[in-house]
Design a protein around this motif. Structure first.
Motif, short mmCIF file in Angstrom:
data_model
loop_
_atom_site.label_atom_id
_atom_site.label_comp_id
_atom_site.label_asym_id
_atom_site.label_seq_id
_atom_site.Cartn_x
_atom_site.Cartn_y
_atom_site.Cartn_z
N ARG A 128 0.93 -1.28 0.03
CA ARG A 128 0.02 -0.03 0.00
C ARG A 128 0.91 1.29 -0.22
N PHE A 129 2.15 1.23 0.47
CA PHE A 129 3.12 2.19 0.72
C PHE A 129 3.79 2.29 -0.58
N GLY A 130 3.89 1.23 -1.28
CA GLY A 130 4.51 1.49 -2.58
C GLY A 130 6.03 0.82 -2.78
N LEU A 131 6.25 -0.01 -1.73
CA LEU A 131 7.61 -0.62 -1.41
C LEU A 131 7.87 -1.89 -2.06
N HIS A 132 8.75 -2.06 -2.55
CA HIS A 132 9.06 -3.70 -3.02
C HIS A 132 8.89 -4.48 -1.78
N THR A 133 8.15 -5.65 -1.92
CA THR A 133 7.85 -6.43 -0.66
C THR A 133 8.35 -7.70 -0.79
N ILE A 134 8.96 -8.39 0.21
CA ILE A 134 9.56 -9.73 0.21
C ILE A 134 9.18 -10.61 1.29
N LEU A 135 8.35 -11.75 0.98
CA LEU A 135 7.54 -12.39 2.05
C LEU A 135 8.45 -13.49 2.50
N VAL A 136 8.80 -13.80 3.76
CA VAL A 136 9.69 -15.04 4.15
C VAL A 136 8.63 -15.80 4.87
N VAL A 137 8.88 -17.23 4.93
CA VAL A 137 8.61 -18.07 5.58
C VAL A 137 8.71 -17.75 7.22
N PRO A 138 7.61 -17.78 8.11
CA PRO A 138 8.01 -17.49 9.35
C PRO A 138 8.83 -18.66 9.99
N VAL A 139 9.90 -18.06 10.93
CA VAL A 139 10.91 -18.91 11.35
C VAL A 139 10.45 -19.92 12.63
N ALA A 140 9.24 -19.44 13.18
CA ALA A 140 8.74 -20.20 14.03
C ALA A 140 7.41 -20.77 13.72
N SER A 141 6.91 -21.97 14.32
CA SER A 141 5.88 -22.53 13.79
C SER A 141 4.61 -22.24 14.86
N SER A 142 5.02 -21.39 16.04
CA SER A 142 3.96 -20.89 16.82
C SER A 142 3.99 -19.22 16.85
N ASP A 143 2.63 -18.70 17.25
CA ASP A 143 2.57 -17.28 17.13
C ASP A 143 1.82 -16.90 18.28
N GLY A 144 1.98 -15.29 18.63
CA GLY A 144 1.28 -14.90 19.54
C GLY A 144 -0.44 -14.77 19.13
N PHE A 145 -1.29 -14.41 20.04
CA PHE A 145 -2.71 -14.66 19.86
C PHE A 145 -3.07 -13.88 18.33
N VAL A 146 -2.80 -12.61 18.43
CA VAL A 146 -3.44 -11.68 17.24
C VAL A 146 -2.62 -12.35 15.90
N THR A 147 -1.50 -12.83 16.05
CA THR A 147 -1.08 -13.36 14.82
C THR A 147 -1.59 -14.76 14.34
N LYS A 148 -2.05 -15.40 15.29
CA LYS A 148 -2.74 -16.56 14.90
C LYS A 148 -3.96 -16.23 14.35
N PHE A 149 -4.76 -15.46 14.68
CA PHE A 149 -5.73 -14.87 13.83
C PHE A 149 -5.51 -14.18 12.53
N ASN A 150 -4.45 -13.62 12.42
CA ASN A 150 -3.98 -13.05 11.13
C ASN A 150 -3.66 -14.26 10.15
N ARG A 151 -2.95 -15.15 10.65
CA ARG A 151 -2.58 -16.50 9.72
C ARG A 151 -3.67 -17.07 9.33
N MET A 152 -4.90 -17.22 10.07
CA MET A 152 -6.07 -17.97 9.51
C MET A 152 -6.53 -17.14 8.41
N ILE A 153 -6.53 -15.97 8.45
CA ILE A 153 -7.08 -15.07 7.47
C ILE A 153 -6.08 -15.30 6.17
N GLU A 154 -4.63 -15.24 6.62
CA GLU A 154 -3.70 -15.36 5.27
C GLU A 154 -3.85 -16.36 4.46
N ARG A 155 -4.26 -17.55 5.47
CA ARG A 155 -4.45 -18.84 4.48
C ARG A 155 -5.53 -18.84 3.50
N ARG A 156 -6.68 -18.07 4.08
CA ARG A 156 -7.73 -17.94 2.97
C ARG A 156 -7.22 -16.96 1.80
#
Length: 171
Positions: A128-156
């Motif tokens: 949205r800001f106009g930067l070149h973006t690079i997505l990396v695989v998360p280094v941990a398989s566990s997440d905090g609460f908010v991130t768990k929710f985000n990951r569910m949406i991300e999968r969709r």
């Protein structure tokens, strides 16, 4: 709408990002997320490999800044030993602190990349800001609460992007 969630690049980890490849694109600075991008969200300090990666980027003439939604105590204790500038409580994907990170480095949008592990914060905000973006695989398989929710949406979102033929990588 989904185009904002599509990273420009996808890599296994930050070690797949080379200074030479970035410089070929005219990149002079890296804005990177901290938790689950550089180290596990619950690891307090940089690993020797991360320290070496940051040093390699800096020696190649690339600036590195940390942009994290985490609190000051967490981010400061990680960044201070590295001597890396940072912005905490960033509220990604909002644009304000992406702009602030660029100003800290004295760079334009076209001269920086955003590296992160989340579509909902790092990729969305960077795109949205106009930067070149690079997505990396998360280094941990566990997440905090908010991130768990985000990951569910991300999968969709990833499933939708894949069904549209927009994803060119294997998960």
């Amino acid at each position: 709408m989904y185009k904002y969630f599509l990273p420009d690049e996808y890599v296994k980890d930050i070690f797949q990002i080379s200074p030479e490849a970035l410089k070929e694109k005219g990149i002079k600075g890296i804005i990177t997320d901290l938790d689950n991008t550089l180290v596990e969200w619950d690891r307090p300090e940089a690993t020797p490999e991360i320290i070496e990666w940051v040093k390699m980027m800096q020696e190649a003439g690339l600036q590195v800044a940390i942009l994290s939604n985490n609190n000051q105590s967490r981010v400061e204790s990680f960044c201070d030993p590295l001597g890396t500038p940072f912005i905490c409580d960033a509220r990604k994907p909002l644009a304000r602190n992406f702009k602030k990170a660029l100003a800290m480095m004295g760079l334009e949008k076209e001269e920086a990349v955003m590296v992160g592990d989340q579509l909902m914060t790092d990729v969305l905000g960077g795109n949205r800001f106009g930067l070149h973006t690079i997505l990396v695989v998360p280094v941990a398989s566990s997440d905090g609460f908010v991130t768990k929710f985000n990951r569910m949406i991300e999968r969709r979102i990833l499933a939708k992007l894949k069904s549209q033929g927009l994803i060119k990588w294997e998960e």
